[in-house]
Enzyme design. Structure first.
Site, PDB file in Angstrom:
ATOM      1  N   ASP A   1     -40.571 -10.154  27.855  1.00 17.46           N
ATOM      2  CA  ASP A   1     -41.482  -9.331  27.058  1.00 17.46           C
ATOM      3  C   ASP A   1     -42.521 -10.265  26.447  1.00 17.46           C
ATOM      4  OD1 ASP A   1     -42.803  -7.846  25.174  1.00 17.46           O
ATOM      5  OD2 ASP A   1     -41.018  -7.220  24.061  1.00 17.46           O
TER       6      ASP A   1
ATOM      7  N   TRP B   1     -37.642  -7.568  18.294  1.00 11.15           N
ATOM      8  CA  TRP B   1     -38.024  -6.862  19.517  1.00 11.15           C
ATOM      9  C   TRP B   1     -36.980  -7.008  20.607  1.00 11.15           C
ATOM     10  CZ3 TRP B   1     -40.742  -2.933  18.880  1.00 11.15           C
ATOM     11  CH2 TRP B   1     -41.723  -2.895  17.893  1.00 11.15           C
TER      12      TRP B   1
ATOM     13  N   LYS C   1     -52.097  -6.462  21.454  1.00 12.57           N
ATOM     14  CA  LYS C   1     -52.059  -7.630  20.594  1.00 12.57           C
ATOM     15  C   LYS C   1     -53.010  -8.707  21.123  1.00 12.57           C
ATOM     16  CE  LYS C   1     -47.698  -5.813  19.669  1.00 12.57           C
ATOM     17  NZ  LYS C   1     -47.669  -5.597  18.229  1.00 12.57           N
TER      18      LYS C   1
HETATM   19  C1  LIG Z   1     -42.824  -8.414  21.314  1.00 13.75           C
HETATM   20  C2  LIG Z   1     -43.047  -6.940  21.235  1.00 13.75           C
HETATM   21  N1  LIG Z   1     -42.368  -6.126  22.069  1.00 13.75           N
HETATM   22  C3  LIG Z   1     -42.537  -4.799  22.034  1.00 13.75           C
HETATM   23  C4  LIG Z   1     -43.409  -4.197  21.165  1.00 13.75           C
HETATM   24  C5  LIG Z   1     -43.537  -2.696  21.186  1.00 13.75           C
HETATM   25  O1  LIG Z   1     -44.733  -2.312  21.803  1.00 13.75           O
HETATM   26  P1  LIG Z   1     -45.177  -0.778  21.850  1.00 13.75           P
HETATM   27  O2  LIG Z   1     -45.424  -0.371  20.438  1.00 13.75           O
HETATM   28  O3  LIG Z   1     -46.395  -0.757  22.699  1.00 13.75           O
HETATM   29  O4  LIG Z   1     -44.055  -0.005  22.461  1.00 13.75           O
HETATM   30  C6  LIG Z   1     -44.145  -5.012  20.273  1.00 13.75           C
HETATM   31  C7  LIG Z   1     -45.113  -4.494  19.296  1.00 13.75           C
HETATM   32  O5  LIG Z   1     -45.296  -3.441  18.900  1.00 13.75           O
HETATM   33  C8  LIG Z   1     -43.951  -6.403  20.321  1.00 13.75           C
HETATM   34  O6  LIG Z   1     -44.617  -7.200  19.469  1.00 13.75           O
HETATM   35 MG   LIG Z   2     -35.562 -11.617  21.734  1.00 16.80          MG
END
Ligand SMILES: Cc1ncc(COP(=O)(O)O)c(C=O)c1O
Ligand SMILES: [Mg+2]
Ligand SMILES: Cc1ncc(COP(=O)(O)O)c(C=O)c1O
Ligand SMILES: [Mg+2]
Ligand SMILES: [Mg+2]
Ligand SMILES: [Mg+2]
Lengths: 370, 370
Positions: B180, B110, B204
């Site tokens: 994040d 991510w 989540k």
């Molecule tokens: C740590 C993290 N960041 C970002 C995301 C992306 O989120 P979204 O699908 O709502 O854009 C996720 C999961 O999908 C995630 O687990």
């Molecule tokens: Mg990272």
């Protein structure tokens, strides 16, 4: 489901402009399956967007919408977040071409807001602006100043605040038309092939807040620059079938149920249009029959089937009107804070019984107060 | 509500990484009030975001979140759409300053995706990258290459795919930290004052898909350029208390109920952290006690409380593992398609009973298959 769960509840007739009334049958199904979808063992609120169950739900919603609007193979359907106001930016970011301009048709407050975002992205031309007539009428085709070399023409099919609605297509030659159908998608059959992009947040006529439908001609997907922020590039969503990231799963599920209701309970969009004409006429007839008391905002031939806007003789009478209506469980009739007056939003899901009650009340209120 | 409506349904233990399990008590309240909120006469799905009812619901959600995280007056809470991936763009668009760079700490998939969007918006520097160790550990403070003149430092508190989690803050001097927290918000108390921006999609650990929470230090709101697309400017949302346009009303409502559950049923975030340590330990203990059979991905001191990732001796045994688990109603244990293996997501709402069942199954499966 135990019928008493839902039937015991006193429901009002909710004339809100959005988020707005939904079909009771849809709410009942959502309620019944809320703890766990049949055979799945988890709530629709808990399942992965990549699970076979949700992939099927999204595909079914898309198929039902495609069927309802007879969407041709030339167009794709995307389910996005951010509301229609994010579309105000995404449209020019994706579609404005180097050295070209976009033509904006301004028939009310939402069109003006759309233009405000477009000017940040490139050259914008005003094809028509109804400011001089307080946006109480639509332009005739001959009044539109269209540039045959424009990247696209933007219009608002139904101006939710002023209550003026296009019930016919405009002619733009080879220039793709982009239409904001936020407050009238599904209110009538739409010749989708005549549009480049049709977008609509769901929370007025198609479902709950949180999902925005974008129907886009596939060749236009090529226009977007790969350097755009990933979420803002239509192509990313099209290539991933709206799963470039986690989509608003619940809102898509409910929108699919609304589409099913339109197909199976209403009988499609032609039947829906007929009913919408009947419903809105009930209110416009009272306005026309009491013209010295109710002042309709829109000129007759520009009137919206969705948002019936009018004024009463003065602010005190208006206040009394809202109060008396509320007592009869006819709620949310106040006009948008920017224009005041009365606005009765009679979207697809507003039962004709509710409209009849409002029409009867309006006639009686006029009789008693004029 | 008739208790049989929900209790008759067979629910599974759903270890999905997101959208993920929600507290049963929250689902039951949503179900009970789905047709009409008590005293309102309309569904939460039908009411205007500007109605007093919804304004109260949003304010209550914000107040509960503020209380849970002890958010100081220096920070504001926004409810947005577009998911965390839209934040990957909004963060650099709003916070990157002219002539400065942003430092990105890459601890997994991510973080890498976040960086991919940031480079489109300006200069990005890599403060640390765990690629060489397959993102199986976090950096020590001394390993971070931080630029004291950076606009911000971006990190991912919990890498959902790899299962590595920061359980302590990093030191960045005067440079604001943007984190994040999509997959671990609310898993422990967080010293909010140490962060410039905390963002988290809800699906989540905090609610359903469709809403993303952004907790932002108010002075940082001034950085965003007014020429940004309206939806992408944090300031617009802050000034309108997240009603710059129609917010995802239902998702905010459910997130508020989850926050209430954390306060009233769990007893706050310190109690939640204790429970989360207990739950994840049940699984890590089985892994450690059967190290010749289960290969944990993360190094011990980098292990996530939320996503427990490991591999089995080979693909055939793994397949059997998923099948046997499924038969016991232990579902969605497959690792992310990009890395494979097993991932048991044990978010706040996963009952300890579900984790015990999984731990027991894992021990038995190891005994029978090693
Ligand atoms: C740590 C993290 N960041 C970002 C995301 C992306 O989120 P979204 O699908 O709502 O854009 C996720 C999961 O999908 C995630 O687990
Ligand atoms: Mg990272
Ligand atoms: C015609 C029209 N366009 C755009 C919008 C804005 O939609 P959203 O609030 O989802 O951004 C609305 C209503 O809110 C609308 O009625
Ligand atoms: Mg317009
Ligand atoms: Mg597709
Ligand atoms: Mg505020």
């Amino acid at each position: 489901m135990n019928a008493s769960v839902s039937d015991a509840v006193q429901r009002v007739y909710n004339f809100s402009a959005g988020p707005a009334v939904l079909p009771l049958a849809v709410l009942q199904q959502v309620q019944r399956d809320l703890i766990a979808l049949p055979g799945v063992g988890s709530s629709i609120l808990e399942i992965s967007h990549r699970s076979p169950t949700f992939v099927d739900i999204a595909a079914e919603a898309k198929a039902r919408i495609t069927d309802l609007l007879s969407i041709p193979d030339t167009h794709d359907v995307l389910f996005l977040q951010g509301g229609s106001r994010l579309q105000f930016s995404m449209v020019p970011m994706n579609l404005l071409e180097e050295g070209k301009a976009a033509d904006y048709v301004l028939t009310g407050s939402w069109g003006k807001n759309a233009k405000k975002e477009a000017v940040k992205e490139g050259k914008v031309q005003i094809a028509w602006d109804g400011a001089d007539c307080s946006y109480n009428r639509l332009p005739k085709q001959s009044e539109l100043k269209l540039d045959p070399g424009a990247s696209f023409v933007h219009m608002t099919s139904n101006e939710t605040i002023e209550g003026v609605q296009f019930l016919d297509e405009i002619e733009t030659g080879d220039v793709p038309v982009v239409v904001d159908c936020s407050s009238d998608i599904f209110c009538r059959p739409l010749p989708v092939d005549k549009y480049g992009v049709i977008y609509a947040c769901a929370q007025k006529n198609a479902g709950p807040a949180g999902v925005t439908m974008v129907i886009i001609r596939k060749d236009l997907l090529a226009r977007g620059n790969a350097e755009l922020p990933g979420y803002l590039l239509y192509r990313n969503h099209a290539e991933a079938d709206s799963m470039w990231n986690t989509p608003p799963t619940f809102a898509i599920y409910v929108m699919g149920l609304v589409a099913k209701w339109l197909q199976e309970e209403i009988g499609g969009l032609a039947a829906m249009e007929k009913l919408n004409r009947e419903k809105s006429s009930l209110l416009y007839d009272v306005i026309d029959n009491n013209a010295e008391f109710y002042a309709g905002h829109a000129e007759q031939e520009s009137r919206s089937l969705m948002n019936v806007t009018f004024r009463l003789p003065n602010a005190d009478v208006e206040k009394k009107f809202f109060k008396s209506a509320e007592e009869l469980h006819l709620t949310n009739l106040k006009g948008h804070r920017s224009v005041g007056g009365v606005r009765a939003s009679v979207y697809n899901a507003m039962p004709i019984d509710g409209v009849r009650r409002l029409a009867d009340f309006m006639q009686q209120f006029a009789d008693e107060n004029k």
